[in-house]
Scaffold this motif. Structure first.
Motif, PDB file in Angstrom:
ATOM      1  N   ARG A 133       0.628  -1.369  -0.214  1.00 25.34           N
ATOM      2  CA  ARG A 133       0.107  -0.442  -0.050  1.00 25.34           C
ATOM      3  C   ARG A 133       0.940   1.178  -0.135  1.00 25.34           C
ATOM      4  O   ARG A 133       1.999   1.059   0.904  1.00 25.34           O
ATOM      5  CB  ARG A 133      -0.945   0.024   1.240  1.00 25.34           C
ATOM      6  CG  ARG A 133      -2.269  -1.051   1.285  1.00 25.34           C
ATOM      7  CD  ARG A 133      -2.297  -0.895   2.221  1.00 25.34           C
ATOM      8  NE  ARG A 133      -4.294  -0.404   1.922  1.00 25.34           N
ATOM      9  CZ  ARG A 133      -4.591   0.206   2.764  1.00 25.34           C
ATOM     10  NH1 ARG A 133      -4.848  -0.070   4.720  1.00 25.34           N
ATOM     11  NH2 ARG A 133      -5.561   1.531   2.802  1.00 25.34           N
ATOM     12  N   GLY A 151      -3.011   4.674  -2.368  1.00 23.89           N
ATOM     13  CA  GLY A 151      -4.416   4.626  -1.743  1.00 23.89           C
ATOM     14  C   GLY A 151      -6.005   4.047  -2.879  1.00 23.89           C
ATOM     15  O   GLY A 151      -6.518   4.359  -2.725  1.00 23.89           O
ATOM     16  N   GLN A 190      -6.595   0.851  -3.720  1.00 24.08           N
ATOM     17  CA  GLN A 190      -7.393   0.367  -3.401  1.00 24.08           C
ATOM     18  C   GLN A 190      -8.171   0.366  -1.904  1.00 24.08           C
ATOM     19  O   GLN A 190      -7.824   0.711  -0.988  1.00 24.08           O
ATOM     20  CB  GLN A 190      -6.323  -1.015  -2.863  1.00 24.08           C
ATOM     21  CG  GLN A 190      -5.998  -1.865  -4.420  1.00 24.08           C
ATOM     22  CD  GLN A 190      -7.051  -2.952  -5.262  1.00 24.08           C
ATOM     23  OE1 GLN A 190      -8.102  -2.922  -5.192  1.00 24.08           O
ATOM     24  NE2 GLN A 190      -7.277  -2.058  -6.617  1.00 24.08           N
ATOM     25  N   ASP A 191      -9.228  -0.026  -1.942  1.00 18.70           N
ATOM     26  CA  ASP A 191      -9.836  -0.022  -1.234  1.00 18.70           C
ATOM     27  C   ASP A 191      -9.822  -1.266  -0.816  1.00 18.70           C
ATOM     28  O   ASP A 191     -10.109  -2.190  -0.781  1.00 18.70           O
ATOM     29  CB  ASP A 191     -11.867   0.493  -1.138  1.00 18.70           C
ATOM     30  CG  ASP A 191     -12.580   0.352  -0.094  1.00 18.70           C
ATOM     31  OD1 ASP A 191     -11.806   0.947   0.657  1.00 18.70           O
ATOM     32  OD2 ASP A 191     -14.085   0.632  -0.434  1.00 18.70           O
ATOM     33  N   PHE A 193     -11.649  -1.892   2.648  1.00 15.57           N
ATOM     34  CA  PHE A 193     -12.471  -1.999   3.590  1.00 15.57           C
ATOM     35  C   PHE A 193     -14.013  -2.937   2.621  1.00 15.57           C
ATOM     36  O   PHE A 193     -14.485  -2.863   1.668  1.00 15.57           O
ATOM     37  CB  PHE A 193     -13.800  -0.851   3.783  1.00 15.57           C
ATOM     38  CG  PHE A 193     -14.779  -0.905   4.976  1.00 15.57           C
ATOM     39  CD1 PHE A 193     -14.545  -1.666   5.667  1.00 15.57           C
ATOM     40  CD2 PHE A 193     -15.856   0.230   4.899  1.00 15.57           C
ATOM     41  CE1 PHE A 193     -15.881  -2.224   6.522  1.00 15.57           C
ATOM     42  CE2 PHE A 193     -17.002   0.232   5.612  1.00 15.57           C
ATOM     43  CZ  PHE A 193     -16.881  -1.413   6.600  1.00 15.57           C
ATOM     44  N   ARG A 194     -13.261  -4.306   2.671  1.00 14.32           N
ATOM     45  CA  ARG A 194     -13.819  -5.428   2.122  1.00 14.32           C
ATOM     46  C   ARG A 194     -14.703  -6.510   3.427  1.00 14.32           C
ATOM     47  O   ARG A 194     -13.765  -6.692   4.355  1.00 14.32           O
ATOM     48  CB  ARG A 194     -12.741  -5.656   1.090  1.00 14.32           C
ATOM     49  CG  ARG A 194     -12.688  -5.186  -0.154  1.00 14.32           C
ATOM     50  CD  ARG A 194     -11.179  -5.351  -0.944  1.00 14.32           C
ATOM     51  NE  ARG A 194     -11.319  -4.181  -1.881  1.00 14.32           N
ATOM     52  CZ  ARG A 194     -11.752  -3.814  -3.060  1.00 14.32           C
ATOM     53  NH1 ARG A 194     -12.281  -5.520  -3.434  1.00 14.32           N
ATOM     54  NH2 ARG A 194     -11.035  -3.729  -3.960  1.00 14.32           N
ATOM     55  N   SER A 218     -13.166  -0.713  10.537  1.00 18.69           N
ATOM     56  CA  SER A 218     -13.671   0.157   8.957  1.00 18.69           C
ATOM     57  C   SER A 218     -12.784  -0.725   8.240  1.00 18.69           C
ATOM     58  O   SER A 218     -11.883  -0.359   6.744  1.00 18.69           O
ATOM     59  CB  SER A 218     -13.770   1.248   7.877  1.00 18.69           C
ATOM     60  OG  SER A 218     -14.731   1.640   9.166  1.00 18.69           O
ATOM     61  N   LYS A 228      -7.733   2.570   6.692  1.00 19.06           N
ATOM     62  CA  LYS A 228      -8.093   3.864   5.286  1.00 19.06           C
ATOM     63  C   LYS A 228      -6.930   4.450   4.937  1.00 19.06           C
ATOM     64  O   LYS A 228      -6.199   4.672   6.463  1.00 19.06           O
ATOM     65  CB  LYS A 228      -9.609   4.194   6.585  1.00 19.06           C
ATOM     66  CG  LYS A 228     -10.121   4.593   4.981  1.00 19.06           C
ATOM     67  CD  LYS A 228     -11.573   5.803   5.269  1.00 19.06           C
ATOM     68  CE  LYS A 228     -12.144   5.225   6.840  1.00 19.06           C
ATOM     69  NZ  LYS A 228     -13.066   5.992   7.279  1.00 19.06           N
ATOM     70  N   TYR A 229      -6.583   4.968   4.008  1.00 20.38           N
ATOM     71  CA  TYR A 229      -5.497   5.439   2.920  1.00 20.38           C
ATOM     72  C   TYR A 229      -6.048   6.307   2.975  1.00 20.38           C
ATOM     73  O   TYR A 229      -7.227   7.021   2.946  1.00 20.38           O
ATOM     74  CB  TYR A 229      -5.597   4.776   2.270  1.00 20.38           C
ATOM     75  CG  TYR A 229      -3.726   5.440   1.554  1.00 20.38           C
ATOM     76  CD1 TYR A 229      -3.063   3.875   1.721  1.00 20.38           C
ATOM     77  CD2 TYR A 229      -3.755   7.241   1.142  1.00 20.38           C
ATOM     78  CE1 TYR A 229      -1.343   4.860   1.614  1.00 20.38           C
ATOM     79  CE2 TYR A 229      -2.737   6.774   0.827  1.00 20.38           C
ATOM     80  CZ  TYR A 229      -1.601   5.999   0.667  1.00 20.38           C
ATOM     81  OH  TYR A 229      -0.197   6.310   0.485  1.00 20.38           O
TER      82      TYR A 229
END
Ligand code: CA
Length: 285
Positions: A119, A122, A124-125, A127-128, A234, A250-251
């Protein structure tokens, strides 16, 4: 009840025709001529369970025997074979059912490291849900999470070292290294079953998560009784009750004063404030 017993019996009949295994023959006919009928049934069920276990073992052995890969097991083996350029390679750990692509780091700390998370921008999200963390997401040439199944195949059958490289928004680069690391399979909740001794410059912020299972919004394996840490923070992570570090957080694309424990952070680097880069890699000891 009776339907299920009949179904098991039908399965035993199927087993019996398997030519390469010697099972005790179990009659599928039932009698109704005595008080010991239940005893007979119990005995038959016990024998069927034994047969099922036997066939599972045979099947496992066959699967293991068939996994003779022509691919290297991991980035360390690729390096040993003479490849010293960091990049994307195909690997197949000993018990992985098929080969897969990984990003190798051949430069840091002796090289031979297989990334399972990268990472830095940012894109990629994180929160999966469970299935995404299980199978992986993102792009090996950009940000990604390799996938917990792959991480298990890499670390579940031989103890690895863990290398974490971090950078904050003041361009301060640090690392944390753990001399042992192993992740269980899905049935075990991808438990971080081994986390060894720390060394490095980042400070120790992961041991709080050692021994924890993985938790996502749709799979609560954390130790917080009153809720789900993944919902609260999250992301998906080896949540305890809840976070001491949070590299899947979170990024935020700038130096931020946000202190909500939801961001990507490493406690001994900048407390619960967001950092810029987080890379997680493994290598067999
Ligand atoms: Ca919980």
């Amino acid at each position: 009840m009776w339907c299920s017993i009949i179904a098991v019996f039908a399965f035993s009949a199927t087993i019996l025709v398997h030519p390469s295994t010697a099972f005790t023959v179990v009659s599928t006919t039932s009698k109704s001529d005595g008080s010991n009928e239940l005893d007979q049934l119990a005995s038959k069920i016990e024998q069927i369970e034994h047969n099922i276990q036997t066939i599972q073992k045979v099947s496992e052995n066959q699967n293991h025997a068939s996994v003779k890969s022509r691919f290297p097991k991991n980035c360390k083996e690729i390096q040993t074979n003479g490849n010293t350029i960091s990049g994307v390679y195909t690997v197949q750990p000993e018990f992985a059912p098929k080969p897969f692509l990984v990003l190798c780091n051949m430069d840091s700390h002796g090289g031979g490291w297989t990334y399972f998370m990268n990472r830095f921008n940012g894109n990629q999200d994180f929160f999966r849900r469970w299935n995404d963390y299980k199978t992986g997401f993102g792009n090996l040439n950009d940000e990604f999470w390799l996938g917990l199944d792959y991480l298990h195949f890499l670390t579940g059958y031989e103890v690895n070292e863990l290398l974490i490289e971090l950078e904050d928004w003041d361009s301060k680069k640090v690392y944390a290294r753990y001399d042992a690391f192993s992740v269980g399979n899905e049935g075990e909740g991808y438990i971080m079953r081994i986390l060894g001794n720390y060394s490095g410059t980042a400070g120790e912020s992961l041991s709080y998560h050692g021994g924890m299972k993985f938790t996502t919004t749709d799979r609560d394996n954390d130790l917080w009784r009153d809720g789900n840490c993944a919902v609260y923070r999250s992301a998906g992570w080896w949540y305890n009750n809840c976070v001491g570090s949070h590299l899947t957080g979170k990024y935020i694309k700038e130096k931020s004063s946000a202190d909500a424990y939801t961001v990507m952070f490493w406690n001994t680097l900048r407390g619960a404030y967001n950092i810029k880069v987080a890379k997680m890699m493994v290598k067999p000891k």
